[in-house]
Design an enzyme around this catalytic site. Structure first.
Site, PDB file in Angstrom:
ATOM      1  N   CYS A  73      -2.651 -13.484 -10.227  1.00 41.23           N
ATOM      2  CA  CYS A  73      -3.347 -14.678  -9.538  1.00 41.23           C
ATOM      3  C   CYS A  73      -2.458 -14.939  -8.351  1.00 41.23           C
ATOM      4  O   CYS A  73      -1.969 -16.207  -8.495  1.00 41.23           O
ATOM      5  CB  CYS A  73      -3.436 -15.675 -10.533  1.00 41.23           C
ATOM      6  SG  CYS A  73      -4.667 -15.092 -11.891  1.00 41.23           S
TER       7      CYS A  73
ATOM      8  N   ARG B  24       7.879  -5.049  -3.604  1.00 38.79           N
ATOM      9  CA  ARG B  24       8.363  -4.650  -2.386  1.00 38.79           C
ATOM     10  C   ARG B  24       7.280  -5.409  -1.275  1.00 38.79           C
ATOM     11  O   ARG B  24       7.383  -5.813  -0.137  1.00 38.79           O
ATOM     12  CB  ARG B  24       8.771  -3.565  -2.031  1.00 38.79           C
ATOM     13  CG  ARG B  24       9.901  -3.253  -3.025  1.00 38.79           C
ATOM     14  CD  ARG B  24      10.726  -1.649  -2.527  1.00 38.79           C
ATOM     15  NE  ARG B  24      11.542  -1.960  -1.302  1.00 38.79           N
ATOM     16  CZ  ARG B  24      11.149  -1.540  -0.192  1.00 38.79           C
ATOM     17  NH1 ARG B  24      10.064  -0.958  -0.111  1.00 38.79           N
ATOM     18  NH2 ARG B  24      11.833  -1.837   0.884  1.00 38.79           N
TER      19      ARG B  24
ATOM     20  N   GLY C 189      22.133   3.242  -2.557  1.00 38.72           N
ATOM     21  CA  GLY C 189      21.261   3.249  -3.626  1.00 38.72           C
ATOM     22  C   GLY C 189      19.915   3.806  -3.316  1.00 38.72           C
ATOM     23  O   GLY C 189      19.511   4.857  -3.831  1.00 38.72           O
TER      24      GLY C 189
ATOM     25  N   TYR D 106       8.418  -8.187   1.008  1.00 42.55           N
ATOM     26  CA  TYR D 106       9.145  -7.865   2.214  1.00 42.55           C
ATOM     27  C   TYR D 106       7.900  -7.388   3.216  1.00 42.55           C
ATOM     28  O   TYR D 106       8.145  -7.029   4.385  1.00 42.55           O
ATOM     29  CB  TYR D 106      10.180  -6.877   2.161  1.00 42.55           C
ATOM     30  CG  TYR D 106      10.996  -6.961   1.196  1.00 42.55           C
ATOM     31  CD1 TYR D 106      11.893  -7.779   1.206  1.00 42.55           C
ATOM     32  CD2 TYR D 106      11.087  -6.175   0.058  1.00 42.55           C
ATOM     33  CE1 TYR D 106      13.137  -7.986   0.413  1.00 42.55           C
ATOM     34  CE2 TYR D 106      11.964  -6.290  -1.101  1.00 42.55           C
ATOM     35  CZ  TYR D 106      13.078  -7.267  -0.746  1.00 42.55           C
ATOM     36  OH  TYR D 106      13.956  -7.256  -1.784  1.00 42.55           O
TER      37      TYR D 106
ATOM     38  N   TYR E 119      14.420  -0.262  -5.918  1.00 44.08           N
ATOM     39  CA  TYR E 119      14.014  -1.408  -6.008  1.00 44.08           C
ATOM     40  C   TYR E 119      12.566  -1.508  -6.395  1.00 44.08           C
ATOM     41  O   TYR E 119      11.761  -2.536  -5.924  1.00 44.08           O
ATOM     42  CB  TYR E 119      14.146  -2.030  -4.586  1.00 44.08           C
ATOM     43  CG  TYR E 119      15.702  -1.847  -3.992  1.00 44.08           C
ATOM     44  CD1 TYR E 119      16.665  -2.485  -4.908  1.00 44.08           C
ATOM     45  CD2 TYR E 119      16.008  -0.836  -3.263  1.00 44.08           C
ATOM     46  CE1 TYR E 119      18.048  -2.476  -4.457  1.00 44.08           C
ATOM     47  CE2 TYR E 119      17.454  -0.712  -2.728  1.00 44.08           C
ATOM     48  CZ  TYR E 119      18.387  -1.453  -3.261  1.00 44.08           C
ATOM     49  OH  TYR E 119      19.518  -1.341  -3.118  1.00 44.08           O
TER      50      TYR E 119
HETATM   51  N1  LLP Z   1      26.093  -2.289  -1.861  1.00 46.93           N
HETATM   52  C1  LLP Z   1      25.861  -3.681  -1.659  1.00 46.93           C
HETATM   53  C2  LLP Z   1      26.961  -4.496  -1.812  1.00 46.93           C
HETATM   54  C3  LLP Z   1      24.509  -4.163  -1.890  1.00 46.93           C
HETATM   55  O1  LLP Z   1      24.323  -5.583  -1.738  1.00 46.93           O
HETATM   56  C4  LLP Z   1      23.658  -3.042  -1.780  1.00 46.93           C
HETATM   57  C5  LLP Z   1      22.033  -3.428  -1.513  1.00 46.93           C
HETATM   58  C6  LLP Z   1      23.855  -1.673  -1.731  1.00 46.93           C
HETATM   59  C7  LLP Z   1      25.212  -1.588  -1.721  1.00 46.93           C
HETATM   60  C8  LLP Z   1      22.738  -0.631  -1.735  1.00 46.93           C
HETATM   61  O2  LLP Z   1      22.019  -0.772  -0.623  1.00 46.93           O
HETATM   62  P1  LLP Z   1      21.114   0.640  -0.352  1.00 46.93           P
HETATM   63  O3  LLP Z   1      21.716   1.751  -0.122  1.00 46.93           O
HETATM   64  O4  LLP Z   1      20.097   0.549  -1.168  1.00 46.93           O
HETATM   65  O5  LLP Z   1      20.106   0.380   0.983  1.00 46.93           O
HETATM   66  N2  LLP Z   1      15.271  -5.221  -2.708  1.00 46.93           N
HETATM   67  C9  LLP Z   1      15.456  -4.587  -1.421  1.00 46.93           C
HETATM   68  C10 LLP Z   1      16.787  -4.220  -1.060  1.00 46.93           C
HETATM   69  C11 LLP Z   1      17.983  -4.901  -1.453  1.00 46.93           C
HETATM   70  C12 LLP Z   1      19.338  -4.747  -1.089  1.00 46.93           C
HETATM   71  C13 LLP Z   1      20.623  -5.238  -1.743  1.00 46.93           C
HETATM   72  N3  LLP Z   1      21.653  -4.671  -1.721  1.00 46.93           N
HETATM   73  C14 LLP Z   1      14.264  -3.841  -1.158  1.00 46.93           C
HETATM   74  O6  LLP Z   1      13.462  -3.673  -1.844  1.00 46.93           O
HETATM   75  O7  LLP Z   1      14.137  -3.285   0.198  1.00 46.93           O
END
Ligand code: LLP
Length: 421
Positions: A349, A317, A280, A321, A378
């Site tokens: 706020c 973010r 992602g 985080y 994200y």
């Molecule tokens: N597959 C599954 C089952 C997932 O839960 C996720 C992300 C991905 C693939 C993709 O992961 P990536 O390649 O994007 O790392 N909101 C957070 C990130 C949450 C990720 C949730 N799952 C942030 O802003 O860092």
């Protein structure tokens, strides 16, 4: 003096350009806060994964939770990509964007009956099952449709990733997947008790923004071992879904490339398996920036604040985080400005409403703009209407061209569902 981390951003005559589009001109037309994405960066990132996987049977399922904009999904579709979805809403979006259901995998610990029915009706490729209750429900729904549906078990390989604990999913005790030591028993259950499920895959996803090779290697080794054990009880696994999680550069991280990651995994994963992956962040993260206007300067004791028109409702973010996003001025044209340390904060706020702390920035006047980098993943998808703030517009650039891909919300948009009642 000013460091950029986004490959497709550069200053030309002191003005920031994304690909070949002058960002100042976009601000004049579309106002701020404004999300802007680079089409060519998305394509390059996707093709990098594709090239790395080319020697094996594979399917790249873009984790659409990172960015669900229709035009982003259209790009993925045009490149032959599939989708990893996590809700009925995401499934609806990817089908609308033209992604073949045969390329859609569906993960998530809380799929509802309606969502399962919607997915079966559309004939998706694979359910990634995360619990026994879910297996029972999918089996029942499949039976009512007189269908046998293909499934994978999401296994939790229990490895630690070194990433922020909010985005670590593959450690012991999280809500995700089946603990690895219960996998064989769970597979037996599906095999003997769930006659409408066809167990053909194993799935794991250990977390996000992982900048080390080791956790990926450890997880793959553990899961491949289980595939051998499964064959001994008569389960023939054809697909291994290695999830997403590859980290990107926000500041000075040095994550592995898709090429080095995949080559290493080739040494572990048997050749006869088809590899599914779900990147992602890697596909869209460095393809997006957020432009914001400086509203006010404020000095409190010894601290300098730049109050800008973007906030945690546009990019959560940093607040959520403690994530770092590089912030640079849109224009560096003026004669040698002095520099200062600033906290860049939004109008919401909440004390946690900040976009960057202690940033060394030129002393630009009110009304000028800042650009927040690496927000393609994200970013917009996690935006909200808190404080009744309207969500930003989104633009795609492609070479010299640009197009609006989501209109800015207005007050009517954010209230219409209440006035309908
Ligand atoms: N597959 C599954 C089952 C997932 O839960 C996720 C992300 C991905 C693939 C993709 O992961 P990536 O390649 O994007 O790392 N909101 C957070 C990130 C949450 C990720 C949730 N799952 C942030 O802003 O860092």
């Amino acid at each position: 003096m000013i460091n950029l981390v986004t490959p497709k951003l550069n200053y030309k005559n002191g003005l920031l350009h994304f690909e070949e589009v002058n960002l100042c001109s976009l601000v004049t037309t579309y106002s701020t806060p404004l999300y802007v994405y680079s089409r060519n960066q998305i394509v390059e990132n996707f093709l990098e994964y594709k090239k790395a996987l080319n020697k094996r049977k594979h399917l790249i399922c873009f984790a659409v939770k990172a960015n669900t904009n229709y035009q982003v999904l259209r790009i993925i579709c045009s490149l032959g990509g599939g989708a990893d979805v996590t809700s009925g809403g995401e499934l609806y979006r990817v089908i609308k964007a033209g992604i073949s259901p045969k390329k859609i995998v569906y993960a998530g610990v809380g799929k509802t009956k309606e969502e399962i029915m919607f997915a079966i009706k559309n004939g998706i490729f694979l359910f990634n099952i995360e619990s026994k209750d879910e297996a029972i429900l999918i089996n029942t729904v499949a039976k009512s449709f007189r269908k046998k549906v293909d499934v994978a078990i999401r296994v939790n390989p229990e490895v630690s990733t070194g990433a922020h604990y909010h985005i670590s999913t593959g450690e012991e005790g999280t809500k995700f997947g089946i603990p690895i030591d219960e996998l064989i028993e769970f597979a037996r259950y599906i095999l003997y008790e769930c006659k409408n499920l066809n167990l053909i895959g194993l799935h794991y996803h250990i977390g996000s923004q992982i900048c080390l090779l080791k956790p990926f290697v450890d997880a793959a080794k553990k899961v491949v071992k289980e595939i051998h054990k499964l064959s001994q009880i008569g389960v023939k696994i054809k697909y291994i879904d290695i999830g997403g999680g590859l980290g990107i550069r926000y500041k000075n991280e040095r994550p592995p490339t898709p090429q080095s990651l995949i080559l290493r995994l080739f040494e572990i994963i048997p050749e006869e398996l088809t590899i599914i992956c779900e990147p992602g962040r890697y596909i869209v993260g460095n393809a997006g920036v957020l432009i914001t206007k400086v509203l006010y300067h404020k000095k409190v004791k010894n601290k300098n604040f730049l109050i800008v028109d973007a906030s945690m409702t546009d990019l959560i973010r940093p607040a959520f985080y403690g994530a770092y996003h590089n912030i640079v001025p849109l224009s560096v044209n003026r004669e040698q400005l002095t520099m200062n340390y600033y906290d860049v904060v939004g109008p919401v706020c909440e004390t946690s409403d900040f976009l960057g702390k202690n940033r060394y920035l030129p002393d630009i006047p009110n009304g000028e703009y800042l650009v927040i980098e690496t927000v393609g993943a994200y970013g917009f998808v996690m935006s909200s209407n808190y404080n009744s703030r309207c969500r930003a517009a989104e633009i795609m650039v492609n070479g010299k061209q640009h197009y609006l891909i989501r209109e800015r919300e207005d007050y009517k948009d954010i209230t219409k569902n209440e006035y309908k009642c």
